[in-house]
Design a protein around this motif. Structure first.
Motif, PDB file in Angstrom:
ATOM      1  N   PRO A  20       0.937  -1.120   0.120  1.00 45.65           N
ATOM      2  CA  PRO A  20      -0.030  -0.011   0.025  1.00 45.65           C
ATOM      3  C   PRO A  20       0.917   1.403  -0.125  1.00 45.65           C
ATOM      4  O   PRO A  20       2.057   1.232   0.582  1.00 45.65           O
ATOM      5  CB  PRO A  20      -0.819  -0.165   1.362  1.00 45.65           C
ATOM      6  CG  PRO A  20      -0.547  -1.351   1.899  1.00 45.65           C
ATOM      7  CD  PRO A  20       0.501  -2.210   1.263  1.00 45.65           C
ATOM      8  N   ALA A  21       0.174   2.269  -0.740  1.00 42.27           N
ATOM      9  CA  ALA A  21       1.048   3.350  -0.775  1.00 42.27           C
ATOM     10  C   ALA A  21       1.311   4.199   0.710  1.00 42.27           C
ATOM     11  O   ALA A  21       2.471   4.533   1.082  1.00 42.27           O
ATOM     12  CB  ALA A  21       0.225   4.495  -1.449  1.00 42.27           C
ATOM     13  N   ARG A  22       0.034   4.192   1.503  1.00 40.67           N
ATOM     14  CA  ARG A  22       0.295   4.378   3.015  1.00 40.67           C
ATOM     15  C   ARG A  22      -0.685   3.426   3.665  1.00 40.67           C
ATOM     16  O   ARG A  22      -1.567   2.862   3.463  1.00 40.67           O
ATOM     17  CB  ARG A  22      -0.069   5.617   3.080  1.00 40.67           C
ATOM     18  CG  ARG A  22       0.698   6.769   2.749  1.00 40.67           C
ATOM     19  CD  ARG A  22       0.356   8.258   2.727  1.00 40.67           C
ATOM     20  NE  ARG A  22      -1.230   8.651   2.508  1.00 40.67           N
ATOM     21  CZ  ARG A  22      -1.364   9.406   1.659  1.00 40.67           C
ATOM     22  NH1 ARG A  22      -0.577  10.068   0.973  1.00 40.67           N
ATOM     23  NH2 ARG A  22      -2.704   9.766   1.389  1.00 40.67           N
ATOM     24  N   GLU A  91      -9.701   6.293   0.834  1.00 45.99           N
ATOM     25  CA  GLU A  91      -9.001   5.001   1.247  1.00 45.99           C
ATOM     26  C   GLU A  91      -8.316   4.438  -0.041  1.00 45.99           C
ATOM     27  O   GLU A  91      -7.188   4.063  -0.123  1.00 45.99           O
ATOM     28  CB  GLU A  91      -9.999   4.173   1.697  1.00 45.99           C
ATOM     29  CG  GLU A  91     -10.702   4.110   2.982  1.00 45.99           C
ATOM     30  CD  GLU A  91      -9.517   4.448   4.163  1.00 45.99           C
ATOM     31  OE1 GLU A  91      -8.616   3.648   4.207  1.00 45.99           O
ATOM     32  OE2 GLU A  91      -9.715   5.358   4.857  1.00 45.99           O
ATOM     33  N   ALA A  92      -8.959   4.780  -1.357  1.00 38.34           N
ATOM     34  CA  ALA A  92      -8.053   4.309  -2.440  1.00 38.34           C
ATOM     35  C   ALA A  92      -6.884   4.951  -2.832  1.00 38.34           C
ATOM     36  O   ALA A  92      -5.725   4.497  -3.212  1.00 38.34           O
ATOM     37  CB  ALA A  92      -8.945   4.584  -3.929  1.00 38.34           C
ATOM     38  N   GLY A  97      -2.245   4.982  -3.918  1.00 37.20           N
ATOM     39  CA  GLY A  97      -1.659   6.176  -4.240  1.00 37.20           C
ATOM     40  C   GLY A  97      -2.154   6.707  -5.264  1.00 37.20           C
ATOM     41  O   GLY A  97      -3.030   6.367  -6.326  1.00 37.20           O
ATOM     42  N   ALA A  98      -2.262   8.256  -5.305  1.00 36.53           N
ATOM     43  CA  ALA A  98      -2.999   9.089  -6.196  1.00 36.53           C
ATOM     44  C   ALA A  98      -2.537   8.938  -7.656  1.00 36.53           C
ATOM     45  O   ALA A  98      -3.440   8.793  -8.451  1.00 36.53           O
ATOM     46  CB  ALA A  98      -2.830  10.579  -5.910  1.00 36.53           C
ATOM     47  N   ASP A  99      -1.332   8.621  -8.040  1.00 39.90           N
ATOM     48  CA  ASP A  99      -1.059   8.579  -9.268  1.00 39.90           C
ATOM     49  C   ASP A  99      -1.644   7.356 -10.075  1.00 39.90           C
ATOM     50  O   ASP A  99      -2.386   7.231 -11.056  1.00 39.90           O
ATOM     51  CB  ASP A  99       0.459   8.315  -9.432  1.00 39.90           C
ATOM     52  CG  ASP A  99       1.223   9.519  -9.183  1.00 39.90           C
ATOM     53  OD1 ASP A  99       0.801  10.737  -9.527  1.00 39.90           O
ATOM     54  OD2 ASP A  99       2.438   9.531  -8.837  1.00 39.90           O
ATOM     55  N   THR A 115      -6.827  14.544  -1.596  1.00 46.54           N
ATOM     56  CA  THR A 115      -7.978  13.891  -0.905  1.00 46.54           C
ATOM     57  C   THR A 115      -8.961  13.295  -1.753  1.00 46.54           C
ATOM     58  O   THR A 115      -9.074  13.766  -2.953  1.00 46.54           O
ATOM     59  CB  THR A 115      -8.698  15.141  -0.200  1.00 46.54           C
ATOM     60  OG1 THR A 115      -9.238  15.959  -0.790  1.00 46.54           O
ATOM     61  CG2 THR A 115      -7.459  15.658   0.803  1.00 46.54           C
ATOM     62  N   GLY A 116      -9.539  12.363  -1.279  1.00 45.28           N
ATOM     63  CA  GLY A 116     -10.820  11.909  -1.972  1.00 45.28           C
ATOM     64  C   GLY A 116     -11.663  13.011  -2.378  1.00 45.28           C
ATOM     65  O   GLY A 116     -12.465  12.978  -3.598  1.00 45.28           O
TER      66      GLY A 116
END
Length: 168
Positions: A20-22, A91-92, A97-99, A115-116
């Motif tokens: 996971p990214a974070r 959560e996604a 990760g955003a990218d 942010t979402g």
């Protein structure tokens, strides 16, 4: 089979797991995935511990939907994404990760998203009902693995074959 071939086969016979990214907490969104051309997942209800919502955002069209697991529409869908879709997007971004999320959904965000809420604001989609059964079924299947006793023996249904060299 030579040792080098056997080693290469073992290396290619497993799927690399992308970390996971974070780290994220699973209580609010216990299941999410980028699959079937959608960001989709299961989101816990904020008011009823026995209720979950299946939420999704389509890649490309950005059509969104949210309903209970038995296809009752979310009351928060009033011409815009509900709080369950916001939680799914948040959560996604943590998980993938955003990218990766932006690329999968095919969103033009310019400077990016953190942010979402920012992700959902960049979407030009509208509400479009989609069935919840497939996503909820996959969620239940994942839960069933938690009930299995610990073992070092691989589970056949969790072993994926590589895209190349599978015919050997």
């Amino acid at each position: 089979m030579a040792d080098a071939e056997r080693t290469a086969w073992r290396r290619h016979s497993t799927v690399r797991v992308v970390p996971p990214a974070r780290p994220r907490k699973l209580a609010k969104v216990p299941f999410l995935e980028l699959a079937d051309g959608r960001l989709q997942g299961v989101v816990s209800s904020g008011s009823d511990v026995d209720r979950v919502y299946v939420s999704s955002i389509a890649s490309g069209t950005h059509a969104y939907h949210c309903s209970t697991n038995n296809n009752r529409p979310c009351g928060g869908l009033r011409g815009e994404p509900c709080k369950h879709l916001h939680a799914l997007a948040d959560e996604a971004l943590l998980q993938y990760g955003a990218d990766r999320v932006v690329r999968y959904l095919r969103v033009d965000v310019g400077a990016g998203v953190d942010t979402g809420r920012e992700l959902l604001a960049a979407l030009a989609g509208r509400h479009e009902p989609t069935p919840a059964a497939v996503v909820f079924s996959r969620f239940l299947r994942h839960l069933s693995y938690l009930e299995l006793p610990g073992s070092a023996v691989p589970l056949p249904e969790l072993h994926w074959f590589p895209a190349t060299g599978a015919g050997r």
